[in-house]
Design a protein around this motif. Sequence first.
Motif, PDB file in Angstrom:
ATOM      1  N   ARG A  97       8.706   2.245   4.156  1.00 23.89           N
ATOM      2  CA  ARG A  97       9.169   3.529   3.994  1.00 23.89           C
ATOM      3  C   ARG A  97       8.211   4.735   4.658  1.00 23.89           C
ATOM      4  O   ARG A  97       7.073   4.358   4.586  1.00 23.89           O
ATOM      5  N   VAL A  98       8.792   5.701   5.248  1.00 26.21           N
ATOM      6  CA  VAL A  98       7.890   6.522   5.958  1.00 26.21           C
ATOM      7  C   VAL A  98       8.523   8.081   5.905  1.00 26.21           C
ATOM      8  O   VAL A  98       9.687   8.017   6.245  1.00 26.21           O
ATOM      9  N   ASP A  99       7.739   8.883   5.540  1.00 26.39           N
ATOM     10  CA  ASP A  99       8.148  10.300   5.640  1.00 26.39           C
ATOM     11  C   ASP A  99       7.114  11.363   6.378  1.00 26.39           C
ATOM     12  O   ASP A  99       5.950  11.173   5.649  1.00 26.39           O
ATOM     13  N   PHE A 100       7.445  12.215   7.309  1.00 20.75           N
ATOM     14  CA  PHE A 100       6.595  12.786   8.008  1.00 20.75           C
ATOM     15  C   PHE A 100       6.646  14.283   7.770  1.00 20.75           C
ATOM     16  O   PHE A 100       5.801  15.063   8.241  1.00 20.75           O
ATOM     17  N   ALA A 101       6.846  14.578   6.214  1.00 22.27           N
ATOM     18  CA  ALA A 101       6.617  16.072   5.845  1.00 22.27           C
ATOM     19  C   ALA A 101       5.290  16.028   5.086  1.00 22.27           C
ATOM     20  O   ALA A 101       4.824  14.903   4.865  1.00 22.27           O
ATOM     21  N   ARG A 102       4.869  17.020   4.726  1.00 21.30           N
ATOM     22  CA  ARG A 102       3.802  17.414   4.166  1.00 21.30           C
ATOM     23  C   ARG A 102       3.416  16.924   2.790  1.00 21.30           C
ATOM     24  O   ARG A 102       4.514  17.157   2.266  1.00 21.30           O
ATOM     25  N   PRO A 103       2.641  15.916   2.646  1.00 26.06           N
ATOM     26  CA  PRO A 103       2.593  15.344   1.099  1.00 26.06           C
ATOM     27  C   PRO A 103       2.372  16.629   0.292  1.00 26.06           C
ATOM     28  O   PRO A 103       1.808  17.419   0.312  1.00 26.06           O
ATOM     29  N   ALA A 104       2.485  16.499  -1.203  1.00 27.84           N
ATOM     30  CA  ALA A 104       2.232  17.353  -2.172  1.00 27.84           C
ATOM     31  C   ALA A 104       0.572  17.419  -2.270  1.00 27.84           C
ATOM     32  O   ALA A 104       0.098  16.430  -2.231  1.00 27.84           O
ATOM     33  N   ALA A 105       0.089  18.544  -2.558  1.00 28.18           N
ATOM     34  CA  ALA A 105      -1.081  18.765  -2.672  1.00 28.18           C
ATOM     35  C   ALA A 105      -1.753  18.035  -3.799  1.00 28.18           C
ATOM     36  O   ALA A 105      -3.041  17.530  -3.533  1.00 28.18           O
ATOM     37  N   ASP A 106      -1.230  17.847  -4.872  1.00 29.22           N
ATOM     38  CA  ASP A 106      -1.929  17.072  -6.065  1.00 29.22           C
ATOM     39  C   ASP A 106      -2.022  15.736  -5.548  1.00 29.22           C
ATOM     40  O   ASP A 106      -2.357  14.922  -6.228  1.00 29.22           O
ATOM     41  N   SER A 107      -1.214  15.355  -4.367  1.00 26.38           N
ATOM     42  CA  SER A 107      -1.428  13.826  -4.181  1.00 26.38           C
ATOM     43  C   SER A 107      -3.047  13.468  -3.855  1.00 26.38           C
ATOM     44  O   SER A 107      -3.413  12.253  -4.024  1.00 26.38           O
ATOM     45  N   PHE A 108      -3.878  14.371  -3.407  1.00 24.81           N
ATOM     46  CA  PHE A 108      -5.127  14.357  -3.086  1.00 24.81           C
ATOM     47  C   PHE A 108      -6.163  14.779  -4.261  1.00 24.81           C
ATOM     48  O   PHE A 108      -7.506  14.801  -3.899  1.00 24.81           O
ATOM     49  N   LEU A 119       0.888  -1.126   0.054  1.00 21.71           N
ATOM     50  CA  LEU A 119      -0.046   0.077  -0.063  1.00 21.71           C
ATOM     51  C   LEU A 119       0.849   1.286  -0.120  1.00 21.71           C
ATOM     52  O   LEU A 119       1.752   1.342   0.627  1.00 21.71           O
ATOM     53  N   ARG A 120       0.434   2.278  -0.738  1.00 19.48           N
ATOM     54  CA  ARG A 120       1.186   3.675  -0.673  1.00 19.48           C
ATOM     55  C   ARG A 120      -0.014   4.627  -0.056  1.00 19.48           C
ATOM     56  O   ARG A 120      -1.017   4.567  -0.410  1.00 19.48           O
ATOM     57  N   VAL A 121       0.480   5.171   0.923  1.00 17.68           N
ATOM     58  CA  VAL A 121      -0.334   6.053   1.659  1.00 17.68           C
ATOM     59  C   VAL A 121       0.185   7.490   1.686  1.00 17.68           C
ATOM     60  O   VAL A 121       1.364   7.819   1.736  1.00 17.68           O
ATOM     61  N   ALA A 122      -0.825   8.427   1.872  1.00 21.16           N
ATOM     62  CA  ALA A 122      -0.481   9.861   2.047  1.00 21.16           C
ATOM     63  C   ALA A 122      -1.726  10.348   2.948  1.00 21.16           C
ATOM     64  O   ALA A 122      -2.758  10.096   2.637  1.00 21.16           O
ATOM     65  N   VAL A 123      -1.234  11.364   3.754  1.00 20.86           N
ATOM     66  CA  VAL A 123      -2.092  12.004   4.944  1.00 20.86           C
ATOM     67  C   VAL A 123      -1.851  13.444   5.062  1.00 20.86           C
ATOM     68  O   VAL A 123      -0.718  13.848   5.174  1.00 20.86           O
ATOM     69  N   ASP A 124      -3.026  14.099   4.985  1.00 20.70           N
ATOM     70  CA  ASP A 124      -2.433  15.556   5.304  1.00 20.70           C
ATOM     71  C   ASP A 124      -3.734  16.106   6.156  1.00 20.70           C
ATOM     72  O   ASP A 124      -4.790  16.637   5.626  1.00 20.70           O
ATOM     73  N   GLY A 125      -3.939  15.796   7.351  1.00 23.08           N
ATOM     74  CA  GLY A 125      -4.835  16.275   8.276  1.00 23.08           C
ATOM     75  C   GLY A 125      -6.303  15.351   8.065  1.00 23.08           C
ATOM     76  O   GLY A 125      -6.277  14.375   7.452  1.00 23.08           O
ATOM     77  N   PRO A 126      -7.274  15.809   8.718  1.00 24.62           N
ATOM     78  CA  PRO A 126      -8.602  15.048   8.608  1.00 24.62           C
ATOM     79  C   PRO A 126      -9.300  15.046   7.332  1.00 24.62           C
ATOM     80  O   PRO A 126     -10.148  14.324   7.104  1.00 24.62           O
ATOM     81  N   GLU A 127      -8.694  16.007   6.431  1.00 30.35           N
ATOM     82  CA  GLU A 127      -9.686  16.276   5.197  1.00 30.35           C
ATOM     83  C   GLU A 127      -9.072  15.474   4.033  1.00 30.35           C
ATOM     84  O   GLU A 127      -9.737  15.510   2.926  1.00 30.35           O
ATOM     85  N   LYS A 128      -7.761  15.078   3.973  1.00 29.79           N
ATOM     86  CA  LYS A 128      -7.053  14.697   2.814  1.00 29.79           C
ATOM     87  C   LYS A 128      -6.181  13.410   3.169  1.00 29.79           C
ATOM     88  O   LYS A 128      -5.459  13.320   4.113  1.00 29.79           O
ATOM     89  N   GLN A 129      -6.866  12.197   2.757  1.00 34.57           N
ATOM     90  CA  GLN A 129      -5.971  10.861   2.794  1.00 34.57           C
ATOM     91  C   GLN A 129      -6.051  10.170   1.318  1.00 34.57           C
ATOM     92  O   GLN A 129      -6.962  10.390   0.702  1.00 34.57           O
ATOM     93  N   ARG A 130      -5.000   9.498   1.082  1.00 34.17           N
ATOM     94  CA  ARG A 130      -4.853   8.559   0.123  1.00 34.17           C
ATOM     95  C   ARG A 130      -4.197   7.390   0.248  1.00 34.17           C
ATOM     96  O   ARG A 130      -3.407   7.207   1.018  1.00 34.17           O
ATOM     97  N   VAL A 131      -5.036   6.165  -0.171  1.00 36.43           N
ATOM     98  CA  VAL A 131      -4.642   4.953   0.023  1.00 36.43           C
ATOM     99  C   VAL A 131      -4.349   4.172  -1.455  1.00 36.43           C
ATOM    100  O   VAL A 131      -5.482   4.161  -2.087  1.00 36.43           O
ATOM    101  N   SER A 132      -3.385   3.766  -1.634  1.00 40.54           N
ATOM    102  CA  SER A 132      -3.186   3.131  -3.087  1.00 40.54           C
ATOM    103  C   SER A 132      -2.687   1.199  -2.755  1.00 40.54           C
ATOM    104  O   SER A 132      -1.833   1.427  -1.981  1.00 40.54           O
ATOM    105  N   ILE A 133      -3.299   0.597  -3.246  1.00 36.13           N
ATOM    106  CA  ILE A 133      -3.125  -1.128  -3.402  1.00 36.13           C
ATOM    107  C   ILE A 133      -2.466  -1.169  -4.516  1.00 36.13           C
ATOM    108  O   ILE A 133      -3.153  -1.057  -5.671  1.00 36.13           O
ATOM    109  N   VAL A 134      -1.001  -1.343  -4.503  1.00 39.02           N
ATOM    110  CA  VAL A 134      -0.457  -1.469  -5.776  1.00 39.02           C
ATOM    111  C   VAL A 134      -0.334  -3.037  -6.174  1.00 39.02           C
ATOM    112  O   VAL A 134      -0.066  -3.947  -5.572  1.00 39.02           O
ATOM    113  N   GLY A 135      -0.972  -3.285  -7.429  1.00 41.85           N
ATOM    114  CA  GLY A 135      -1.000  -4.636  -7.955  1.00 41.85           C
ATOM    115  C   GLY A 135       0.113  -4.933  -8.966  1.00 41.85           C
ATOM    116  O   GLY A 135       0.737  -3.996  -9.327  1.00 41.85           O
ATOM    117  N   GLY A 136       0.046  -6.101  -9.330  1.00 44.88           N
ATOM    118  CA  GLY A 136       1.101  -6.552 -10.308  1.00 44.88           C
ATOM    119  C   GLY A 136       0.988  -5.863 -11.716  1.00 44.88           C
ATOM    120  O   GLY A 136       1.833  -5.401 -12.401  1.00 44.88           O
TER     121      GLY A 136
END
Length: 416
Positions: free
Chosen positions: A278-289, A129-146
């Motif tokens: 892998r984890v990074d606690f910086a703010r994700p790019a706005a276009d991620s959401f 899974l690839r994840v990105a979070v920016d507070g309560p209003e913005k989340q993204r979760v991708s399940i990566v397949g073959g």
Amino acid sequence: MPRNEPTEVTGEWDGGRSTKRRKAVRYAVPVAVAGVAAATIGLVPAFAGSGSPDLPKISAQDLIAKIAKSDVQQLSGTVQVTTDLGLPSLPGGAGVGGFGGGQGGEKGAGGAASPQSKLTELASGTHTLRVAVDGPEKQRVSIVGGSADYTLIHNGTDVWAYDSGSNSAVHHTAPRDAHRGPQRGAPEGLPQGLQGATPQELAQQALKAAGDTTSVTVGDTAKVAGRDAYQLVIKPRQAASTVGSIRVAVDAANGVPLKFTLTPKSGGPAAIDVGYTRVDFARPAADSFSFTPPKGAKVVNGDQAARQHGKDLKGAKGSTEHKGPKDFGGFDVLGKGWTSIATLKDAGGPAGKDQLAKGDAGKFLDSLGTKVTGGFGSGHVFSTRLVNALVTDDGTVYVGAVDKQALIAAADAAKK
């Protein structure tokens, strides 16, 4: 590592003074544990041991406090989910999911892009899974397949589910206060399809079994995704539980849980292992959401489809609605803590008493389960490495993360 006698801790945790911080924690999907209560947990005041890296000593109570007070709201990274429950494969190699063929129907969730249909794939095997979070209003979760990816995006009132394999998308509208919903600790702004797949939700559910049924200690330190971490070790005290232990690796710097590992009492590899690589606690790019359906994509209005599906179910001839505790989807619950058993009566349908044990149905059950008898009558026990289920011949189901004898005892008690 010093070991002392268990100490009982009681009282309201935090007195409600850090509500804002706890609220921030639960949006750090999928690693933050929110609303963790120390009330009535049997805490062994053990300390971090001699594992690597070398970290200051910390008690179990202080480590729980560190998790609860974490204020992380932004992160991105990669999560590996490995599930080995010992579930049987379905005929034709379909597995337990059946995702990608669009067989789930469009009325309920929008066909192949349904979050509910995708969740079943996570019940076995290893997934990324690839994840990105920016507070309560913005989340993204991708399940990566073959050959295809599956993505859930929550941005304000917009919730999208997109399956690149079938080029189909489902759009839902979430209310602005969706994150204040009743399911604390979950990514409430997202559809419920993937909530149970996160270390956040898994850890919270484990700690719900707290009380005099649970021992909580601090194990060796660890490195997770390059981060120094303590390990919170949770063990059931109830002998009938099939859970051996749960380890939650907690970031030593910011209190964010980085890894959740559940090992069954029977031993062997972990039944559930969910953690960051892998984890990074910086703010994700706005276009991620941001999301715009690709050209040619089939787009389903999920709100409209759900309403229609509800009307169809309500109007179906002979349909019935089982009444029961909402937290268990209509199931009644026996017992408490780690040995709770969910029960559902009349699962055999309108065929009536003893029909499950007769003819071809009985032979099929014999091939899959173990025949058992008791004061309740007779039935079959179906086992995985973690969860067992007893289906009696009169159609009552008993299921839980407990051993066979506990299921039989529950069925016997229900007949008295």
